[in-house]
Scaffold this active site. Structure first.
Site, mmCIF file in Angstrom:
data_model
loop_
_atom_site.group_PDB
_atom_site.id
_atom_site.type_symbol
_atom_site.label_atom_id
_atom_site.label_comp_id
_atom_site.label_asym_id
_atom_site.label_seq_id
_atom_site.Cartn_x
_atom_site.Cartn_y
_atom_site.Cartn_z
ATOM 1 N N HIS A 108 5.213 0.759 -7.848
ATOM 2 C CA HIS A 108 3.778 0.543 -8.014
ATOM 3 C C HIS A 108 3.042 0.822 -6.469
ATOM 4 O O HIS A 108 2.542 1.759 -6.009
ATOM 5 C CB HIS A 108 3.132 -0.527 -8.821
ATOM 6 C CG HIS A 108 1.678 -0.695 -8.460
ATOM 7 N ND1 HIS A 108 0.962 0.309 -8.960
ATOM 8 C CD2 HIS A 108 1.063 -1.402 -7.599
ATOM 9 C CE1 HIS A 108 -0.261 -0.050 -8.418
ATOM 10 N NE2 HIS A 108 -0.452 -1.140 -7.733
ATOM 11 N N ASP A 119 -7.223 28.864 9.231
ATOM 12 C CA ASP A 119 -6.212 28.343 8.680
ATOM 13 C C ASP A 119 -6.035 27.181 9.830
ATOM 14 O O ASP A 119 -6.355 27.086 10.633
ATOM 15 C CB ASP A 119 -4.971 29.284 8.516
ATOM 16 C CG ASP A 119 -4.208 28.680 7.167
ATOM 17 O OD1 ASP A 119 -3.751 27.386 7.333
ATOM 18 O OD2 ASP A 119 -3.684 29.543 6.564
ATOM 19 N N TRP A 146 6.929 -3.214 -1.455
ATOM 20 C CA TRP A 146 6.627 -2.122 -0.600
ATOM 21 C C TRP A 146 7.028 -2.116 0.810
ATOM 22 O O TRP A 146 7.158 -1.423 1.787
ATOM 23 C CB TRP A 146 5.471 -1.534 -0.831
ATOM 24 C CG TRP A 146 4.354 -2.411 0.200
ATOM 25 C CD1 TRP A 146 3.545 -3.318 -0.319
ATOM 26 C CD2 TRP A 146 3.854 -1.732 1.201
ATOM 27 N NE1 TRP A 146 2.746 -3.670 0.898
ATOM 28 C CE2 TRP A 146 2.782 -2.732 2.009
ATOM 29 C CE3 TRP A 146 3.961 -0.695 1.964
ATOM 30 C CZ2 TRP A 146 2.113 -2.405 3.055
ATOM 31 C CZ3 TRP A 146 3.316 -0.294 3.136
ATOM 32 C CH2 TRP A 146 2.345 -1.152 3.508
ATOM 33 N N SER A 186 7.615 14.285 6.427
ATOM 34 C CA SER A 186 6.577 15.396 5.861
ATOM 35 C C SER A 186 5.339 14.905 6.804
ATOM 36 O O SER A 186 4.640 15.853 7.067
ATOM 37 C CB SER A 186 6.624 15.049 4.364
ATOM 38 O OG SER A 186 5.389 15.307 4.119
ATOM 39 N N SER A 187 5.126 13.613 6.652
ATOM 40 C CA SER A 187 3.617 13.075 7.382
ATOM 41 C C SER A 187 3.502 13.376 8.891
ATOM 42 O O SER A 187 2.543 13.839 9.473
ATOM 43 C CB SER A 187 3.394 11.530 7.186
ATOM 44 O OG SER A 187 3.239 11.351 5.970
ATOM 45 N N HIS A 198 0.507 -2.053 9.556
ATOM 46 C CA HIS A 198 -0.708 -2.090 9.923
ATOM 47 C C HIS A 198 -1.494 -1.050 10.221
ATOM 48 O O HIS A 198 -2.507 -0.839 9.593
ATOM 49 C CB HIS A 198 -0.950 -3.478 10.565
ATOM 50 C CG HIS A 198 -2.651 -3.581 10.697
ATOM 51 N ND1 HIS A 198 -3.280 -4.372 9.749
ATOM 52 C CD2 HIS A 198 -3.494 -2.858 11.356
ATOM 53 C CE1 HIS A 198 -4.525 -4.242 9.797
ATOM 54 N NE2 HIS A 198 -4.827 -3.280 10.727
ATOM 55 N N GLU A 229 -0.709 1.730 9.233
ATOM 56 C CA GLU A 229 -0.591 2.482 8.065
ATOM 57 C C GLU A 229 -1.828 2.073 7.253
ATOM 58 O O GLU A 229 -2.546 2.959 6.719
ATOM 59 C CB GLU A 229 0.523 2.071 7.378
ATOM 60 C CG GLU A 229 0.787 2.641 5.790
ATOM 61 C CD GLU A 229 0.918 4.090 5.756
ATOM 62 O OE1 GLU A 229 1.126 4.681 6.654
ATOM 63 O OE2 GLU A 229 0.755 4.626 4.539
ATOM 64 N N TYR A 248 -4.955 1.389 8.032
ATOM 65 C CA TYR A 248 -5.951 2.200 8.740
ATOM 66 C C TYR A 248 -5.664 3.755 8.479
ATOM 67 O O TYR A 248 -6.734 4.480 8.433
ATOM 68 C CB TYR A 248 -6.244 1.865 10.248
ATOM 69 C CG TYR A 248 -6.951 0.338 9.969
ATOM 70 C CD1 TYR A 248 -8.474 0.591 9.522
ATOM 71 C CD2 TYR A 248 -6.505 -0.754 10.093
ATOM 72 C CE1 TYR A 248 -8.936 -0.670 9.660
ATOM 73 C CE2 TYR A 248 -7.176 -1.896 10.322
ATOM 74 C CZ TYR A 248 -8.326 -1.749 9.960
ATOM 75 O OH TYR A 248 -8.902 -3.085 9.856
ATOM 76 N N SER A 287 -18.754 9.189 5.275
ATOM 77 C CA SER A 287 -19.572 9.510 6.336
ATOM 78 C C SER A 287 -20.238 11.123 6.241
ATOM 79 O O SER A 287 -21.360 11.371 6.761
ATOM 80 C CB SER A 287 -18.993 9.554 7.773
ATOM 81 O OG SER A 287 -18.670 8.335 7.853
ATOM 82 N N HIS A 310 -0.228 -10.605 11.980
ATOM 83 C CA HIS A 310 -1.130 -11.332 11.154
ATOM 84 C C HIS A 310 -0.618 -10.990 9.745
ATOM 85 O O HIS A 310 -0.943 -11.992 9.043
ATOM 86 C CB HIS A 310 -2.588 -10.661 11.045
ATOM 87 C CG HIS A 310 -2.945 -9.480 10.565
ATOM 88 N ND1 HIS A 310 -3.910 -8.683 10.976
ATOM 89 C CD2 HIS A 310 -2.441 -8.553 9.673
ATOM 90 C CE1 HIS A 310 -4.076 -7.627 10.411
ATOM 91 N NE2 HIS A 310 -2.984 -7.534 9.445
ATOM 92 N N HIS A 311 0.319 -10.247 9.349
ATOM 93 C CA HIS A 311 1.270 -10.329 8.192
ATOM 94 C C HIS A 311 2.319 -11.470 8.284
ATOM 95 O O HIS A 311 3.046 -11.403 7.226
ATOM 96 C CB HIS A 311 1.631 -9.038 8.032
ATOM 97 C CG HIS A 311 0.721 -7.642 7.776
ATOM 98 N ND1 HIS A 311 0.261 -7.470 6.623
ATOM 99 C CD2 HIS A 311 0.135 -6.986 8.534
ATOM 100 C CE1 HIS A 311 -0.730 -6.801 6.627
ATOM 101 N NE2 HIS A 311 -0.789 -6.323 7.986
ATOM 102 N N THR A 346 -15.173 -2.187 12.295
ATOM 103 C CA THR A 346 -15.492 -1.684 11.120
ATOM 104 C C THR A 346 -16.838 -2.098 10.412
ATOM 105 O O THR A 346 -17.406 -1.456 9.782
ATOM 106 C CB THR A 346 -14.484 -2.693 10.139
ATOM 107 O OG1 THR A 346 -13.196 -2.528 10.980
ATOM 108 C CG2 THR A 346 -14.277 -2.152 8.729
ATOM 109 N N LYS A 366 -19.455 0.311 11.455
ATOM 110 C CA LYS A 366 -19.486 1.434 10.559
ATOM 111 C C LYS A 366 -20.183 1.181 9.152
ATOM 112 O O LYS A 366 -21.345 1.945 8.884
ATOM 113 C CB LYS A 366 -18.167 1.857 10.163
ATOM 114 C CG LYS A 366 -17.250 2.833 10.923
ATOM 115 C CD LYS A 366 -16.120 2.973 10.165
ATOM 116 C CE LYS A 366 -15.461 4.413 10.952
ATOM 117 N NZ LYS A 366 -15.366 4.450 12.308
ATOM 118 N N ARG A 388 2.178 -14.041 -5.408
ATOM 119 C CA ARG A 388 2.335 -12.443 -5.761
ATOM 120 C C ARG A 388 3.777 -12.326 -6.149
ATOM 121 O O ARG A 388 4.591 -13.298 -5.854
ATOM 122 C CB ARG A 388 1.833 -11.730 -4.711
ATOM 123 C CG ARG A 388 2.241 -12.159 -3.551
ATOM 124 C CD ARG A 388 1.346 -11.031 -2.369
ATOM 125 N NE ARG A 388 1.735 -9.689 -2.181
ATOM 126 C CZ ARG A 388 1.614 -9.311 -1.105
ATOM 127 N NH1 ARG A 388 1.623 -9.662 0.091
ATOM 128 N NH2 ARG A 388 1.949 -7.849 -1.345
#
Ligand code: HEM
Ligand SMILES: [Cu+2]
Lengths: 562, 206
Positions: free
Chosen positions: A83, A112, A147, A183-184, A267, A269, A271, A282, A316-317, A342, A345, A464
């Site tokens: 998931h 293009d 994940w 790919s990314s 991390h 990621e 963002y 925006s 922080h993880h 953040t 914004k 979890r």
């Protein structure tokens, strides 16, 4: 041959069999057009959204009641891992790149992307990488380590007695994410060069639409963060199959190395997953408030600041793994710092709406929902940055609540906003606004019903990744609520699909510019021709299309404003 | 239709005076190499992290014979010169110089790989030092292996250029593939300097 005329040649062409690339399917398969590829990204992403959503429903079914028996423990592990993996790597990233592919070249007045063929390569790699990962279910060996695939759990064997992940489960994940990573990388290279090099005349960096800005920052983050994941994965594959010891404590390695490498990707990621959503919102807010965006420069550069800072907060993880306290203090501080750009914004968005002539069409509704939900997600993120609080709450359902307020309440709502906003451009047809509003409210209620109780479950101590729980811990009602909410979200998704199908079949003609919008993608036909613009537009302000439509009050005449 | 796109790319490049050296493709290659460089940065960071976390282990090769790594360094540095020679050739439109330069570079790259393979086999067979014998073994073989893989990719890249050069694909104006291969090869050489310092020379000073 000497006598052949042009007329004769024309007949030969008519008679010859169509090439594969000229058939309907062949055209989609061989296309290098950024708009077709963008749509293919979007469709693929949405397909995987449905797959990941069904996995979520299985999870919530299993957890709806205590002592659930729907899934056995091992299957449960596979389902929750897939998931998360599916939603992050196969839904959010593809859908955001889909928007980027379709919209960015139009927004900056290009014909293009910079590398059309590499663009196609990236898409097909994504599709096959996704199929490869999901195919693990056919072997009954889907990834099952979360994940984040923590070592040493994801090792072949940890120590002599303990079998960690002896089968292919982890290999599917490691190879799959490496493919998706390649790919990314190709996609982000393409975005960076496109945005830097192919802007229409007059579109200086500080006149670029904010969505383009955010795609640019996202691409840099991908380019510089993905290598950490690739290295982490390769080292684990070497451990698993070549006898290396990188993550094995007993043999001189260190499982924490995995966490450091993974989160220095992970991390940035998160963002990567939210910045383009900021961009979508925006774009939508000013158009539906009939005002220019408030604080353009702040929004753009706070995005860049977030990009830089996101490389300095990864641990922080890892507050609970026993880092030195000086390191914990550092990471707590940097994490709190990231809340500043953040919040900047959020204030800018509020100021944009303030005093505007607001139109509550579906895109606007979803964008407003985004602000509210993302605010909650950001606030409980800031709570998690408080180290002593995190000790208590880490690895509990509180973190799950945080993730989902930012990713579902945030990114997913913005994605829906984007679809409702740009669908008329993609197809030339309007979507049913009433059904869309139903979709919004059902989703909004469902998501709060699902994820708000998770805060409380976490505070009450529910960890979890558990496959079930006993009845006497006071978690029953909250879990039942969350499961009901999940199915309500499911109903919302069905409403959305009905709306798409209905609008494709019988949607009202949209015209080229149904929202009276400001940016260049609306300054062409809907859907745009292959070459996008008959003539490359010339840009004189941040709202080039507005200038063109309202020459008397054009932005560029009002020099003081910009 | 892609013509329209190509046309725009050409116009923009000419307007901004970017024909040749800093073409669109040049920028793409720069960012690609930057991302590749980060792969090595991460590997090196992992190496140092493990070394700091576990300095009880021996972070040193079982032998201290530096002949082979020094020879290999010389070979790679030499190949940087020859690939530059090839590149200057085609920038002047001299296909012969290009072909000679590429051939020499590929030959030197192959020598480097043979040297690496020789070192690996002698370590594994004679010294019984392998990827699984210690954490330094894991780190050593992974780092040098990753680099060797990149040399291989670079050599294939150059070989493709060589074949295309003999077929007359390149000219003074059109030779981006050569330019890219050259950039990649220099990059691989620079990485080697970091690798060789880290795994062969730093241990001497402990
Ligand atoms: C306002 C800024 C934010 C702060 C201060 C923040 C803080 C944190 C902290 C401290 C954790 C670790 C909790 C733990 O595991 O104990 C965390 C987890 C997480 N955050 Fe955030 N966060 C913020 C914004 C975001 C955004 C924008 C996203 C994504 C769109 C995000 C996605 C995640 C995810 C996915 C996790 C869980 C990772 C896992 O599976 O363990 N966060 N956040
Ligand atoms: Cu984080």
């Amino acid at each position: 041959m000497a006598t052949s005329t042009i007329g004769e040649r024309a007949t030969t062409i008519d008679v010859r069999r169509k090439r594969f690339s000229e058939t309907y399917i062949g055209e989609w398969i061989t296309t290098t057009d950024h708009k077709q590829l963008g749509l293919m990204y979007l469709i693929t992403g949405f397909f995987f959204f449905v797959v990941g959503g069904m996995e979520a429903l299985l999870i919530r079914t299993q957890l709806a009641l205590p002592n659930g028996k729907v899934l056995d423990p091992d299957t449960y592990n596979q389902i929750f891992t897939m998931h998360g993996t599916t939603m992050i790597f196969l839904f959010v990233i593809p859908v955001l790149s889909g928007f980027g592919n379709y919209i960015v070249p139009l927004m900056i007045g290009a014909r293009d992307m910079a590398y059309p063929r590499m663009n196609a390569f990236g898409f097909w790699l994504l599709l096959f990488g996704g199929i490869f990962m999901q195919s693990s279910f056919l072997f009954g060996q889907a990834p099952n380590g979360g994940w984040f695939m923590y070592a040493p759990l994801s090792e072949l064997a940890a120590g002599h007695a303990f079998q960690a992940t002896p089968h292919m489960n982890a290999d599917f994940w490691l190879l799959g994410t490496t493919l998706l990573g390649i790919s990314s990388i190709t996609g982000s290279l393409n975005f960076v060069v496109t945005v830097f090099k192919l802007r229409a005349p007059g579109m200086s960096i500080n006149r670029m639409p904010l969505f383009t800005w955010m795609i640019l920052v996202m691409s840099f983050l991908l380019l510089f963060a993905l290598p950490s994941l690739t290295v982490a994965s390769v080292l684990l594959l070497l451990d698993r199959h070549m006898g290396a010891h990188f993550y094995q404590y007993g043999s001189g390695g260190d499982p924490l190395l995995w966490q450091h490498l993974f989160w220095s990707f992970g991390h940035p990621e998160v963002y990567i997953l939210i910045l383009p959503a900021f961009g979508i919102v925006s774009e939508i807010l000013p158009v539906f408030s009939r005002k220019p965006i408030f604080g353009y420069t702040f929004i753009a550069w706070s995005g860049v600041a977030i990009g830089f800072l996101s490389f300095t907060v990864w641990a922080h993880h890892m507050f609970a793994v026993g880092l030195p306290s000086i390191a914990q203090a550092f990471f707590a501080t940097s994490t709190t710092l990231i809340a500043i750009p953040t919040a900047v914004k959020i204030f800018n968005w509020l100021a944009t709406i303030w005093g505007g002539k607001i139109r509550f069409n579906a895109p606007m509704l979803f964008a407003l929902g985004f602000i509210a939900m993302f605010l909650i997600g950001g606030l409980n993120g800031a709570a998690l940055a408080v180290v002593p609080f995190d000790y208590q709450i880490t690895d509990s359902y509180f973190v799950v609540a945080h993730i989902h307020y930012v990713l579902f309440g945030g990114t997913a709502l913005a994605v829906f906003a984007g679809i409702y906003y740009w669908f008329p451009k993609f197809t030339g047809k309007l979507m049913d606004d009433r059904l869309a509003k139903w979709h919004f409210w059902v989703t909004f209620i469902g998501l709060n019903l699902t994820f708000f109780p998770m805060h409380l479950m976490g505070i009450l101590g529910m960890p979890r990744r558990v496959y079930t729980y006993p009845a006497n811990l006071g978690w029953n009602d909250l879990n039942a609520m969350a499961s009901v909410g999940a199915f309500i979200i499911g109903v919302g998704v069905i409403l959305f699909m009905i709306n798409i199908i209905k609008s494709l079949k019988a949607g009202q003609a949209a015209g080229d510019d149904p929202w009276d919008a400001y940016t260049l993608e609306w300054d062409t036909t809907s859907p745009p021709k292959k070459y996008n613009f008959l003539e490359i537009p010339v840009v004189r302000s941040r709202r080039p299309f507005y200038d063109k439509k309202y020459p008397d009050i054009a932005d560029w005449k009002n020099v003081i404003k910009h | 239709m892609s013509v329209a796109h190509g046309e725009q790319v050409r116009v923009l490049e000419e307007e901004h005076g970017q024909v040749g050296e800093r073409s669109l493709n040049w920028w793409g290659m720069v960012f690609f190499i930057a991302s590749e460089a980060l792969i090595f940065a991460n590997l090196i960071a992992a190496y140092l992290y493990l070394e700091i976390r576990n300095n009880n282990d021996i972070w040193q090769l079982p032998h201290s014979n530096l002949f082979l790594p020094l020879l290999n360094t010389a070979i790679l540095l030499g190949s940087s010169v020859s690939v530059h020679f090839a590149g200057t050739g085609i920038r002047k439109g001299n296909v012969r110089q290009l072909i000679i330069g590429l051939s020499v570079t590929i030959f030197l790259g192959a020598c480097f790989l043979v040297g690496l393979a020789y070192e690996w086999t002698s370590l594994i067979a004679d010294e019984h030092f392998s990827i699984s014998s210690s954490i330094f073994g894991s780190a050593f073989f992974t780092l040098t292996g990753f680099h060797g893989l990149h040399v291989t990719i670079g050599a294939i890249f150059l070989a493709v250029c060589l074949v295309r050069a003999t077929k007359g694909h390149f000219s003074k104006q059109q030779h981006f593939a050569v330019q890219a291969a050259e950039m990649y090869w220099h990059f691989v050489d620079v990485v080697w300097l970091f690798v060789v310092t880290l795994v062969y020379f730093v241990p001497l000073f402990r």
